[in-house]
Design a protein around this motif. Structure first.
Motif, short mmCIF file in Angstrom:
data_model
loop_
_atom_site.label_atom_id
_atom_site.label_comp_id
_atom_site.label_asym_id
_atom_site.label_seq_id
_atom_site.Cartn_x
_atom_site.Cartn_y
_atom_site.Cartn_z
N TRP A 94 -21.03 50.95 -14.33
CA TRP A 94 -22.54 52.32 -13.47
C TRP A 94 -23.01 52.05 -12.59
O TRP A 94 -23.72 52.27 -11.66
N ALA A 95 -23.81 50.46 -12.96
CA ALA A 95 -24.77 49.33 -12.09
C ALA A 95 -23.57 49.80 -10.99
O ALA A 95 -25.07 49.42 -9.55
N GLN A 96 -22.68 49.20 -10.70
CA GLN A 96 -21.68 48.98 -9.74
C GLN A 96 -21.53 50.68 -7.92
O GLN A 96 -21.70 50.49 -7.33
N TYR A 97 -21.64 51.13 -9.38
CA TYR A 97 -21.48 52.65 -8.91
C TYR A 97 -23.12 53.23 -7.67
O TYR A 97 -22.90 53.37 -6.50
N THR A 98 -24.30 52.88 -8.79
CA THR A 98 -25.86 52.95 -8.07
C THR A 98 -25.67 51.76 -7.25
O THR A 98 -26.85 52.15 -6.18
N SER A 99 -24.92 50.99 -6.75
CA SER A 99 -24.86 50.25 -6.35
C SER A 99 -24.95 50.54 -4.79
O SER A 99 -24.62 49.19 -3.16
N ILE A 100 -23.47 50.85 -4.26
CA ILE A 100 -22.98 51.13 -3.54
C ILE A 100 -24.25 52.10 -1.96
O ILE A 100 -24.59 53.12 -3.06
N PRO A 101 -24.19 51.15 -0.78
CA PRO A 101 -25.07 52.18 -0.26
C PRO A 101 -24.59 53.15 0.57
O PRO A 101 -23.86 53.63 1.29
N LEU A 102 -26.12 54.10 0.29
CA LEU A 102 -25.70 55.76 0.71
C LEU A 102 -26.76 55.44 1.96
O LEU A 102 -28.17 55.36 1.85
N PRO A 103 -26.50 55.39 3.48
CA PRO A 103 -27.18 56.20 4.28
C PRO A 103 -28.36 56.99 4.69
O PRO A 103 -29.29 57.02 5.57
N ASP A 104 -28.45 57.80 3.16
CA ASP A 104 -28.99 59.11 3.06
C ASP A 104 -30.81 59.36 3.82
O ASP A 104 -31.44 59.82 4.30
N GLN A 105 -31.14 58.06 2.50
CA GLN A 105 -32.94 58.19 3.21
C GLN A 105 -32.95 57.55 4.55
O GLN A 105 -34.02 57.65 5.53
N LEU A 106 -32.11 56.24 4.82
CA LEU A 106 -32.44 55.33 5.97
C LEU A 106 -31.60 56.25 7.41
O LEU A 106 -33.32 56.59 8.23
N MET A 107 -31.20 57.16 7.27
CA MET A 107 -30.99 58.29 8.16
C MET A 107 -32.65 58.93 9.02
O MET A 107 -32.29 58.93 9.91
#
Length: 367
Positions: A94-107
């Motif tokens: 689960w920690a690996q899944y939450t570490s996948i970078p998502l650009p939502d906040q940055l965009m």
């Protein structure tokens, strides 16, 4: 492809989980059936050997060995060793899944703080978010077999539009012994600083916010790299595997249905099929197979992460956010409840019964 059954368990009902037992894709049956068949075949071979090929004296010796093996199974703390190991693996998964970078906040930060409707402003926003997506692609190429098969070389990354030929030349000209997924993040910071000097980012607070979001994004890329680099200690995986295999090796011999050692002595009921032992194999070996499947969720098992779909989604929504949606707002108008002091959204016929339930005010209001 990730196997989702969330809708099937949306409501608790009689036999709710039972319906899930008949699914094959992503099931424990698919994971375990080969090992299960091997165990059953070996058990049957030993049973036939004991029943038909051994002499009476050999049967007496075998019975003593079987009793010793059966007692030995109690010395292996299967539940503790295996349970703690699987818990550790699940937490890591689960920690690996939450570490996948998502650009939502940055965009969202790029779209709101990098200004300009002209071509230059559009290029800046699209390039900034492309650098972020490029960094994610580079790190996923190094940890996910699916992504590496999709982008086996850097030329494929260029062809996909994540990088230009000039950027590839710059990237390859920078020598490092280590993974270079961080280079696009540095390009991002330099381009953002240039945009601040040009007035496209209007103040230092906005630039700081942009840098903070990028650092969070880069930190997730870094965590994926470290999760791939630092595994669960091999000795622990070996201990658990040896414990499970040795336990069932003892079971193969010790759980046979045997004749009594002394004439006239009452023996155990001969069931031929060791149902409890087979269930025990299904539970313990299945537990080990679950750990085997999710210890590295960046492979190609049924329930491994769909990294290629994540790349597609991230690129599409991030470009849409910083480009087509930049200052593209619907008109601000009075909402439906403008003249109402208590807003009450309507209910459909299917949910009308919920209006009869009183609002929860606190447990002491029922005293």
């Amino acid at each position: 492809m990730t196997v989702s059954y969330t809708l099937k368990v949306a409501d608790s009902r009689f036999g709710g989980f039972s319906k899930l037992l008949f699914r094959w894709k992503g099931s424990i049956y698919k994971l375990l059936y080969k090992e299960f068949i091997v165990f059953v075949v070996l058990y049957a071979m030993l049973s036939l050997l004991y029943r038909w090929l051994l002499t009476e004296e050999q049967k007496r010796l075998y019975t003593k060995v079987a009793q010793y093996c059966n007692r030995s199974t109690d010395l292996i703390p299967m539940s503790f060793v295996l349970g703690f190991y699987v818990t550790l693996i699940v937490n890591r998964w689960w920690a690996q899944y939450t570490s996948i970078p998502l650009p939502d906040q940055l965009m969202c930060v790029i779209s709101s703080n990098v200004h300009g409707k002209d071509e230059r402003g559009r290029i800046l926003r699209r390039t900034l978010i492309r650098y972020a997506n490029l960094s994610a692609v580079l790190i996923l190429r190094s940890v996910s077999t699916r992504v590496l098969k999709r982008f086996p070389t850097m030329d494929h990354v260029v062809e996909a539009g994540f990088m230009t030929q000039d950027e590839l030349k710059k990237f390859e000209s920078l020598y490092s012994d280590f993974n270079k997924y961080w280079i696009p993040c540095v390009w991002f910071t330099n381009l953002a600083a240039q945009a601040r000097r040009d007035g496209r980012i209007r103040d230092d607070v906005a630039l700081r916010l942009l840098m903070d979001e990028l650092n969070l994004y880069r930190a997730k890329c870094s965590m994926l790299f470290h999760y791939d680099w630092i595994s669960i200690p091999l000795v622990y995986t070996q201990v658990v595997t040896i414990a499970v295999y040795s336990f069932f090796a003892f079971c193969l011999i010790g759980r046979q249905f045997l004749e009594p050692l002394e004439p006239g002595q009452e023996g155990d009921l001969d069931m031929y099929v060791p149902l409890s032992t087979l269930l025990q194999f299904f539970f313990y070996a299945g537990w080990l197979k679950v750990a085997e499947q999710i210890i590295n969720p960046f492979g190609e098992d049924d329930d491994d992460f769909e990294t290629n779909k994540l790349i597609d989604r991230n690129l599409q929504v991030s470009l849409l956010s910083v480009d087509d949606m930049y200052q593209n707002l619907p008109p601000a108008v009075k909402d439906k409840y403008w003249n109402e002091s208590t807003a009450q959204p309507p209910y459909t016929v299917a949910t009308a019964a919920e209006t009869l339930k009183p609002s929860f005010l606190g447990s002491t209001f029922d005293m």
